[in-house]
Design an enzyme around this catalytic site. Structure first.
Site, PDB file in Angstrom:
ATOM      1  N   LYS A  90       2.894  -0.348 -48.855  1.00 18.85           N
ATOM      2  CA  LYS A  90       3.929  -0.941 -49.703  1.00 18.85           C
ATOM      3  C   LYS A  90       3.671  -2.445 -49.719  1.00 18.85           C
ATOM      4  CE  LYS A  90       7.630   2.443 -48.897  1.00 18.85           C
ATOM      5  NZ  LYS A  90       6.856   3.435 -48.137  1.00 18.85           N
TER       6      LYS A  90
ATOM      7  N   ASP B  55      -0.412   2.679 -43.603  1.00 19.79           N
ATOM      8  CA  ASP B  55      -0.063   1.592 -44.505  1.00 19.79           C
ATOM      9  C   ASP B  55      -0.717   0.314 -44.011  1.00 19.79           C
ATOM     10  OD1 ASP B  55       1.727   0.269 -42.567  1.00 19.79           O
ATOM     11  OD2 ASP B  55       3.076   1.944 -42.957  1.00 19.79           O
TER      12      ASP B  55
ATOM     13  N   MET C 284      10.736  -9.336 -42.842  1.00 12.75           N
ATOM     14  CA  MET C 284      10.681  -9.236 -44.302  1.00 12.75           C
ATOM     15  C   MET C 284      11.498 -10.353 -44.959  1.00 12.75           C
ATOM     16  SD  MET C 284      11.092  -5.080 -44.614  1.00 12.75           S
ATOM     17  CE  MET C 284      12.468  -5.025 -43.452  1.00 12.75           C
TER      18      MET C 284
ATOM     19  N   VAL D 191       0.846  -1.198   0.000  1.00  9.07           N
ATOM     20  CA  VAL D 191       0.000   0.000   0.000  1.00  9.07           C
ATOM     21  C   VAL D 191       0.878   1.243   0.000  1.00  9.07           C
ATOM     22  CG1 VAL D 191      -1.734   1.322   1.252  1.00  9.07           C
ATOM     23  CG2 VAL D 191      -1.933  -1.167   1.124  1.00  9.07           C
TER      24      VAL D 191
ATOM     25  N   GLY E 174       3.181   0.506 -38.892  1.00  7.90           N
ATOM     26  CA  GLY E 174       3.172  -0.737 -38.141  1.00  7.90           C
ATOM     27  C   GLY E 174       4.410  -0.856 -37.278  1.00  7.90           C
ATOM     28  N   GLY E 175       4.286  -1.532 -36.155  1.00  8.21           N
ATOM     29  CA  GLY E 175       5.436  -1.750 -35.297  1.00  8.21           C
ATOM     30  C   GLY E 175       5.972  -0.470 -34.703  1.00  8.21           C
ATOM     31  N   ASP E 176       7.289  -0.294 -34.784  1.00 14.52           N
ATOM     32  CA  ASP E 176       7.966   0.904 -34.297  1.00 14.52           C
ATOM     33  C   ASP E 176       8.500   1.674 -35.495  1.00 14.52           C
ATOM     34  OD1 ASP E 176       9.511   2.083 -31.632  1.00 14.52           O
ATOM     35  OD2 ASP E 176      10.671   2.316 -33.470  1.00 14.52           O
TER      36      ASP E 176
ATOM     37  N   PRO F 297       2.089  -4.091 -33.514  1.00 14.60           N
ATOM     38  CA  PRO F 297       2.113  -5.203 -34.457  1.00 14.60           C
ATOM     39  C   PRO F 297       0.821  -5.449 -35.225  1.00 14.60           C
ATOM     40  CG  PRO F 297       1.888  -6.012 -32.227  1.00 14.60           C
ATOM     41  CD  PRO F 297       2.108  -4.539 -32.112  1.00 14.60           C
TER      42      PRO F 297
END
Length: 406
Positions: free
Chosen positions: A214, A192, A329, A23, A245-247, A169
């Site tokens: 893309k 995208d 990729m 606490v 997407g992602g970072d 993601p």
């Protein structure tokens, strides 16, 4: 009677916390954020509180409470396991006219701690007549409403500029709080196919959405054109969110876009995101690190083959590693990558996991080895986007069976 709601300015002022359990740990965090000079009096404290003391964020006196400890205090929190100690602290606070929160008995103190939430410079506090679960639920709902844009907190128009937002993601719940907040304020969204597409349905009708996808080995918007669009709309007085997407900075060309904006004199903000390199394996029960199994994690772009003159990757060195390799990729060239790693010394029976559309409703994965992964990807019809994890961690999934928490 209902308490009077007020915000205390505690920066630089002494606050005494009697007790060092969980606490106390929860209360101390907010007090430190407020800049208070915190003194903890308790024979024992949690490891987290001890860490704060070691880092000199607060002062800890490892002893029981004694009368006089509240000398110079502006505010007191007492949260020991002993009711008689808490009562004694509250009594001293009463004599000294110092407001006191008594964690074990709200009626025995002179102050009550609300359920507190924060959003973009706004602090929310909720009291529900000593019903902490209700106050916490209302607090959480209000903060979520602000974060998602359901409640508009913008008294003034958003300053024109660009925000490069990592959407995570794919699952819309995995975007960061800040990313969700900025998205709710956008005039233009350049997105995208890897961004959390479900979030687009929640945008206001006036928001212009530009598809900058893309497609691997297919249609793709030129990167230079994407840069131009960000700059053009920002110069037109719009607040532009580049939803990625992602970072943004993990193989996302985010820094190229940031440079283009900076060179054009356009203000740009970068909001990191959860990278699929770690998130997709995690939801498929593949830890990219594990104690005693992997001491290194290497994330590699697979957009060019190992023998391509443009490749910057030292594949023989990767083949000598014993830890985890995450390929992004890489689906179309997975056979070439597997061969390069085996030629570099990686055993052919090294486990491999391939996760397609990680965190999405259509997620699926296959398990193989370096020797068989190319055939497995072909036979299962795996297609981008997919994450390839190579190393002993990819073979740990059979050790876990669980029911996801909701």
């Amino acid at each position: 009677m209902d308490p009077y709601f007020a915000g205390l300015v505690l920066a630089g002022r002494r606050v005494v916390v009697v007790g060092g359990g969980t606490v106390a740990q929860r209360r101390i965090a907010g007090l430190l954020t407020a800049g208070a000079d915190v003194l903890v009096v308790s024979p024992e404290v949690t490891p987290a509180v001890e860490g704060m003391a070691t880092a000199r964020e607060l002062t800890w006196e490892a002893r029981p409470y004694r009368d006089g400890d509240l000398d110079g205090a502006w505010y007191v929190v007492t949260c020991t396991d002993a009711a008689e100690v808490n009562a004694a602290v509250a009594a001293e606070a009463e004599r000294r006219r110092v407001f006191c929160v008594r964690a074990d008995d709200a009626t025995g103190g002179t102050a009550v701690t609300p359920a507190v939430g924060h959003h973009d410079g706004i602090t929310l506090g909720v009291l529900a007549g000593r019903r902490p679960r209700r106050s916490a639920a209302v607090r959480t709902a209000l903060v979520e409403a602000l974060q998602t844009g359901l409640v508009d907190d913008t008294a003034e128009p958003v300053t024109p500029g660009v925000a490069l937002v990592g959407g995570g993601p794919g699952d819309p719940e995995l975007i960061t709080v800040r990313g969700r907040r900025l998205l709710a304020r956008a005039d233009v969204v350049v997105t995208d196919r890897l961004g959390p597409r479900d979030l687009l349905d929640h945008l206001d009708p006036h928001v212009e959405v530009i598809d900058a996808s893309k497609i691997p080995y297919g249609r793709a918007m030129n990167q230079a054109r994407i840069n131009e669009l960000l700059i053009e709309h920002a110069r037109a007085g719009k607040f532009v969110v580049r939803l990625k997407g992602g970072d943004p900075y993990v193989f996302g060309r985010g820094f190229e876009e940031a440079l283009a904006c900076a060179e054009a004199g356009v203000p740009v903000t970068v909001v990191p995101g959860v990278t699929s390199a770690f998130a997709a394996p995690a939801v498929a029960d593949v830890p990219v690190s594990h104690r005693g199994v992997a001491h290194e994690i290497v994330v590699v772009s697979g957009h060019v083959a190992p023998d391509d003159p443009r490749s910057l990757v030292d594949w023989p060195a990767l083949g000598r590693l014993r830890g985890t390799i995450v390929l992004l990729m890489a689906v179309e060239r997975v056979a070439a990558f597997a061969t390069a790693l085996i030629d570099g010394g990686r055993p052919a029976d090294t486990p491999v996991a391939v996760v397609q559309d990680g965190t999405m409703r259509i997620q699926r994965s296959v398990r193989a080895t370096l020797a068989t992964v190319a055939d497995a990807v072909r036979d299962e019809g795996i297609s981008p986007p997919a994450v390839v994890v190579i190393g002993p961690v990819a073979g740990l999934a059979e050790q876990i069976t669980h029911t996801p928490a909701r």
